[in-house]
Design an enzyme around this catalytic site. Structure first.
Site, PDB file in Angstrom:
ATOM      1  N   HIS A 145      -4.942  -3.226   6.832  1.00  0.00           N
ATOM      2  CA  HIS A 145      -4.775  -3.499   5.398  1.00  0.00           C
ATOM      3  C   HIS A 145      -6.131  -3.915   4.843  1.00  0.00           C
ATOM      4  O   HIS A 145      -6.432  -5.083   4.616  1.00  0.00           O
ATOM      5  CB  HIS A 145      -3.742  -4.605   5.180  1.00  0.00           C
ATOM      6  CG  HIS A 145      -3.609  -5.013   3.742  1.00  0.00           C
ATOM      7  ND1 HIS A 145      -3.057  -4.198   2.789  1.00  0.00           N
ATOM      8  CD2 HIS A 145      -3.972  -6.142   3.100  1.00  0.00           C
ATOM      9  CE1 HIS A 145      -3.080  -4.813   1.610  1.00  0.00           C
ATOM     10  NE2 HIS A 145      -3.636  -5.990   1.772  1.00  0.00           N
ATOM     11  N   ASP A 167       0.831  -1.203   0.000  1.00  0.00           N
ATOM     12  CA  ASP A 167       0.000   0.000   0.000  1.00  0.00           C
ATOM     13  C   ASP A 167       0.867   1.255   0.000  1.00  0.00           C
ATOM     14  O   ASP A 167       0.582   2.222  -0.705  1.00  0.00           O
ATOM     15  CB  ASP A 167      -0.922  -0.016   1.231  1.00  0.00           C
ATOM     16  CG  ASP A 167      -1.707  -1.311   1.339  1.00  0.00           C
ATOM     17  OD1 ASP A 167      -2.499  -1.587   0.431  1.00  0.00           O
ATOM     18  OD2 ASP A 167      -1.507  -2.050   2.318  1.00  0.00           O
TER      19      ASP A 167
END
Lengths: 459, 459
Positions: free
Chosen positions: B299, B271
């Site tokens: 996440h 990410d």
């Protein structure tokens, strides 16, 4: 020679290239942001339309020239439109409308870098490429001072997947990866290429004979050869991986007469690596001690892994492994058929180790070969010292001084056992050549019914 | 400390380990070769039976100790039985009966090497591992002087594929890869592990709620935590990739009370990389100039990519990208949902870039973080300086001095926009924790119906 990287781009051209006016309006529906421009000489965003791209290709060369004339100072940044489009896959993607201005970079770091090299890859959305592209982009193949441009060739069918590959490459933030272009027109993608890695090939359909496969894939490689002839650098190194790779390389070469025949390779490095591994296992040494392993002939089940000239720890392999029966009747077929075995295990082709061996084969050409050793590559037989018929692409022992060229190593001992098998692989390649003569511009080739020497399921 | 690599092995134990007599007779049907032994103190071949292995696992530790006591001179080579078995997949494979004697190696080269480290990987037959294992084996993660042992954990379903992976790893001839073990029993595979990369997780089935997924995968991670607790090194670094990774890491940690909680990480580096890329694209700079990017929280789609504290070319991101609307309403959801977009493009999870980000996350812990910068990792919130509830695994800005440990970076500016979103991700993780309380040995956890924040198709 920092010129080529001072201003670079990571390009995904999905429209005809517009080196046009600043702040080119894009066709995207999702643009929600305004482009703020602080640059004194702003560059254009490239119009985004994946459909248009795949019809018209891109004109990277002109675009690049334009950029090279654009030099900006630190902080003098161009804002380009770039709106990641979320999950709306019908919307053109932000990443395909972008330019990097690398003049903002730490020039201390990049000053010592070599000029960028362009690596074109066919079958770029396939599994082998999915391993290989990330290896090349990471600097593993060409070293930490060699920036690279990747030019990805796909098909209409793989177009969307290719976008995904390009996006993933972006997400990895590889510092050496300076450009990514994707397309389906070899005449665009191969432009100015320093390397062409021809990985894409159609797999055999049900009931298809080997001759049919030669014909079908041969057509692809004839086209790609013509494209290389027209647009690639004349020094372009061509590595053919798509099977039947030896004859595909021959076809490609015949259709690229302005490139040196010695720039073409078909991959037998995976076979060499497999052979080294098995010899190491048998002799109980770690595989680094195994050297001088040649794969002779065709990348098919007629290939000849050479234990006669191989060495283990500097000694003759046959002195270390005193088991001729194993060498002839176990080792040899094991190497010839290992690809098929792996497919049975893994359920698909051995993509990861193939990619590693392609990287090995490339590194072998850009690194001087160790004193006394050699590597295997299938190359043109013209002028070869082993009496193998000329005009074939045949795997032989090679050395390189690291400048991308190679020489065939002379003086290997060819005993009767080797000679007989090398002859068989040579015959096979002559037959394959006969079958594709028309694709090489040769009249009257004869095509016998070919024995099936491709492994089940291997591409 | 060459002791651990002076004699090493590449092991595929498919039988109970026999450190027994020399020339152990194997159960293989295909043995056609005799074992010639020149060694003064010959070592045993390991009995091969893939069935037996997967029932009984292996006893690597004892085996290794045995080996370490065996030291041989150059040329004093042990011949082990090893007959590649061709295409007969029912026959146990030659490669699973082998030992390397690395004492024959060039000790000049290996003398400066560090002691071997053991890296256990779950989900080893999956696509992410298929990229990651080859990266680790190549030396890319731990450097050119760090030999590695790979311990591959699969499932009964993936057993045969795992053999294929091991064979491919062999075929790559990676000099630093000194051992490969495969198995389905975490208590064997995790033994003495320095790293545990927990990649395997079951994907969500049709109609399955997020709570069900938590429950199902939580069970796996509870078991793996217990296994780590029992057999891994107490310093073992655990990186959880299988989703929902934050809560899986929490469960794993709760079941491994003898390991420091600070040794557990859940992966948010992908990410972070994606966020850096998009900020670079937007500001028209190359991605290396983007720094100080934090992913906060879970996440999942509640993750918060922090543009408030991010920097571009050393300047505040918000000073370079003067487009708050884009940052909040385009950038933020684009990062949160990029995984799903890639799945739509590529037809499967983004394995290659995930593997690269795992390698990045590992390198971040074994390399000193650059002055003034940080990286994102989801770690235990105990004692965190941002007032986030304790007892969660939450992505925060971290620094490392390169010894495998980390510290949370203090003093980031949390404005209202960030605070609100960080709170939401925190609430989500508290809820997830409630749902898996029973897997953590906690009484009375409550499990609300969870919003679906996993991306469609993302594992």
């Amino acid at each position: 020679m920092a010129a080529s990287i001072r201003v670079v781009s990571l390009n995904f051209f999905f429209g005809t290239n517009t080196t046009a006016a600043p702040n080119t309006t894009t066709a995207r529906r999702t643009t929600t942001t305004t482009t703020t421009t602080r640059a004194s000489r702003p560059r254009a965003a490239v119009a985004a339309s994946s459909k248009a791209f795949f019809q018209s290709g891109f004109d990277h060369h002109q675009h690049h020239q334009h950029q090279s004339n654009t030099k900006k100072k630190r902080g003098d940044q161009q804002r380009v439109k770039n709106t990641p489009a979320g999950l709306e896959t019908n919307a053109p993607l932000g990443v395909f409308v972008l330019e990097y201005d690398a003049s903002n970079e730490d020039t201390e770091k990049t000053r010592s870098w070599k000029p960028i090299i362009k690596i074109a890859v066919s079958g770029a959305a396939g599994m082998i490429s999915n391993h290989l592209l990330f290896k090349i982009a990471s600097g593993e193949v060409f070293g930490p001072d060699q920036p690279v441009a990747l030019r990805l060739l796909g098909s209409e069918r793989s177009q969307v997947a290719l976008e995904g590959v390009a996006m993933e490459l972006e997400d990895c933030l590889f510092p050496l990866l300076r450009e990514v272009d994707i397309g389906i027109d070899a005449r665009k993608v191969f432009e100015d290429a320093d390397w062409a890695l021809l990985i894409g090939a159609k797999p055999r359909g049900p009931g298809m004979e080997r001759g049919d496969l030669l014909e079908m894939n041969g057509g692809i490689f004839a086209e790609q050869g013509k494209a290389l002839n027209e647009v690639a650098k004349k020094t372009c190194k061509v590595m053919v991986v798509g099977n039947p790779c030896n004859t595909n390389a021959l076809i490609c070469m015949a259709n690229a007469p302005t490139l040196d025949k010695r720039n073409f390779h078909a991959l037998t490095r995976l076979d060499e690596n497999r052979a080294k591994c098995q010899l190491a296992l048998k002799s109980g040494v770690f595989y680094e001690t195994v050297s001088n392993v040649t794969i002779w002939g065709n990348h098919s089940t007629t290939q000849v892994p050479d234990f006669v000239n191989a060495k283990i720890g500097g000694e003759r392999c046959t002195d270390v492994i005193e088991d001729q029966d194993w060498l002839e009747n176990d080792f040899t077929p094991a190497i010839q058929t290992r690809g098929g075995l792996l497919i049975k295990k893994w359920g698909r082709s051995s993509a990861a180790s193939t990619a590693v061996s392609i990287a090995d084969a490339m590194k072998a050409l850009v690194t001087p070969t160790e004193e006394g050793d050699w590597f295997s590559s299938a190359v043109i037989t013209d002028g070869n010292p082993y009496g193998i018929e000329e005009g074939l692409v045949f795997s032989m022992p090679c050395r390189s001084n690291g400048d991308g060229s190679y020489e065939i190593v002379e003086g290997l001992k060819i005993n009767d056992w080797l000679r007989e098998r090398i002859k068989k692989s040579e015959e096979e390649l002559k037959n394959e050549r006969g079958c594709v003569a028309h694709l090489m511009g040769v009249e009257g080739g004869s095509c016998p019914v070919l024995e099936d020497t491709l492994l089940p399921g291997e591409m």
